[in-house]
Design a protein around this motif. Structure first.
Motif, PDB file in Angstrom:
ATOM      1  N   ASP A   1      -5.786   5.831  -0.027  1.00 25.89           N
ATOM      2  CA  ASP A   1      -5.272   5.104   1.117  1.00 25.89           C
ATOM      3  C   ASP A   1      -4.602   6.076   2.070  1.00 25.89           C
ATOM      4  O   ASP A   1      -4.075   7.108   1.633  1.00 25.89           O
ATOM      5  CB  ASP A   1      -4.284   4.020   0.686  1.00 25.89           C
ATOM      6  N   THR A   2      -4.573   5.733   3.332  1.00 28.59           N
ATOM      7  CA  THR A   2      -3.951   6.599   4.323  1.00 28.59           C
ATOM      8  C   THR A   2      -2.429   6.469   4.344  1.00 28.59           C
ATOM      9  O   THR A   2      -1.752   7.329   4.913  1.00 28.59           O
ATOM     10  CB  THR A   2      -4.479   6.265   5.724  1.00 28.59           C
ATOM     11  N   LYS A   3      -1.892   5.435   3.733  1.00 31.57           N
ATOM     12  CA  LYS A   3      -0.440   5.285   3.683  1.00 31.57           C
ATOM     13  C   LYS A   3       0.195   6.420   2.900  1.00 31.57           C
ATOM     14  O   LYS A   3      -0.396   6.956   1.967  1.00 31.57           O
ATOM     15  CB  LYS A   3      -0.037   3.955   3.036  1.00 31.57           C
ATOM     16  N   ASN A   4       1.406   6.744   3.254  1.00 33.02           N
ATOM     17  CA  ASN A   4       2.149   7.777   2.532  1.00 33.02           C
ATOM     18  C   ASN A   4       2.776   7.151   1.281  1.00 33.02           C
ATOM     19  O   ASN A   4       3.981   6.914   1.221  1.00 33.02           O
ATOM     20  CB  ASN A   4       3.211   8.397   3.422  1.00 33.02           C
TER      21      ASN A   4
ATOM     22  N   TYR B   1      -4.042   0.177  -2.228  1.00 30.12           N
ATOM     23  CA  TYR B   1      -5.141   1.072  -1.904  1.00 30.12           C
ATOM     24  C   TYR B   1      -6.271   0.339  -1.207  1.00 30.12           C
ATOM     25  O   TYR B   1      -6.727  -0.713  -1.660  1.00 30.12           O
ATOM     26  CB  TYR B   1      -5.646   1.770  -3.166  1.00 30.12           C
TER      27      TYR B   1
ATOM     28  N   ARG C   1      -0.054  12.871  -0.741  1.00 26.02           N
ATOM     29  CA  ARG C   1      -0.616  13.778   0.262  1.00 26.02           C
ATOM     30  C   ARG C   1       0.009  15.170   0.160  1.00 26.02           C
ATOM     31  O   ARG C   1      -0.610  16.162   0.537  1.00 26.02           O
ATOM     32  CB  ARG C   1      -0.423  13.190   1.657  1.00 26.02           C
TER      33      ARG C   1
ATOM     34  N   LYS D   1      -5.490  14.205   3.243  1.00 27.90           N
ATOM     35  CA  LYS D   1      -4.872  13.268   4.185  1.00 27.90           C
ATOM     36  C   LYS D   1      -4.627  11.899   3.564  1.00 27.90           C
ATOM     37  O   LYS D   1      -4.190  10.966   4.245  1.00 27.90           O
ATOM     38  CB  LYS D   1      -5.755  13.119   5.420  1.00 27.90           C
ATOM     39  N   PHE D   2      -4.891  11.775   2.265  1.00 21.69           N
ATOM     40  CA  PHE D   2      -4.807  10.485   1.594  1.00 21.69           C
ATOM     41  C   PHE D   2      -3.912  10.548   0.366  1.00 21.69           C
ATOM     42  O   PHE D   2      -3.851  11.564  -0.327  1.00 21.69           O
ATOM     43  CB  PHE D   2      -6.203  10.025   1.156  1.00 21.69           C
TER      44      PHE D   2
ATOM     45  N   TYR E   1     -13.989  11.718   4.857  1.00 20.24           N
ATOM     46  CA  TYR E   1     -12.597  12.059   5.142  1.00 20.24           C
ATOM     47  C   TYR E   1     -12.147  13.130   4.165  1.00 20.24           C
ATOM     48  O   TYR E   1     -12.812  13.378   3.167  1.00 20.24           O
ATOM     49  CB  TYR E   1     -11.692  10.833   5.062  1.00 20.24           C
TER      50      TYR E   1
END
Length: 122
Positions: free
Chosen positions: A96-99, A109, A51, A29-30, A25
């Motif tokens: 982590d993908t969360k904002n 995470y 991000r 984006k993370f 990835y």
């Protein structure tokens, strides 16, 4: 998949640069964070980058550590200057993908590296 490198042994006042290479990835984006864990159960977040490249530092490292990322190399960095004996720990990168908007607990995470050891002698 996150792989840290760059740890080692330095004298107090020295510098190290940790790297965290991401595969599978893209780092932009993370939300990403560097944590450290000295002997004991607590894992402390020390440097965070969102991000959107907003950064936050723990008070204990502010002015000495710098977090950054290179999107072309898909790598997160932690430049550590003026190291102190109390900085000695295993350092982990997390993503982590969360904002996520700032430093927070390890539970935020999903993805973790295996850690790289930093030793600082006085």
């Amino acid at each position: 998949h996150l792989v840290e490198s760059g740890g080692g042994s330095v004298q107090a006042g020295g510098s190290l640069r940790l790297s965290c290479a991401a595969s599978g990835y893209t780092v932009n984006k993370f939300s990403m964070c560097w944590f450290r864990q000295a002997p004991g159960p607590e894992r402390e977040g020390v440097a965070f980058i969102s991000r959107d490249d907003i950064t936050e530092y723990a008070d204990s490292v502010k002015g000495r550590f710098t977090i950054s990322k290179d999107n072309t190399k898909n790598t997160l960095y932690l430049q550590m200057n003026n190291l102190k004996p109390e900085d000695a720990a295993m350092y982990y990168c997390a993503a982590d993908t969360k904002n996520i908007v700032g430093l927070g607990p390890r539970d935020w995470y999903m993805y973790w590296g295996q850690g790289t050891q930093v030793t600082v002698s006085s």
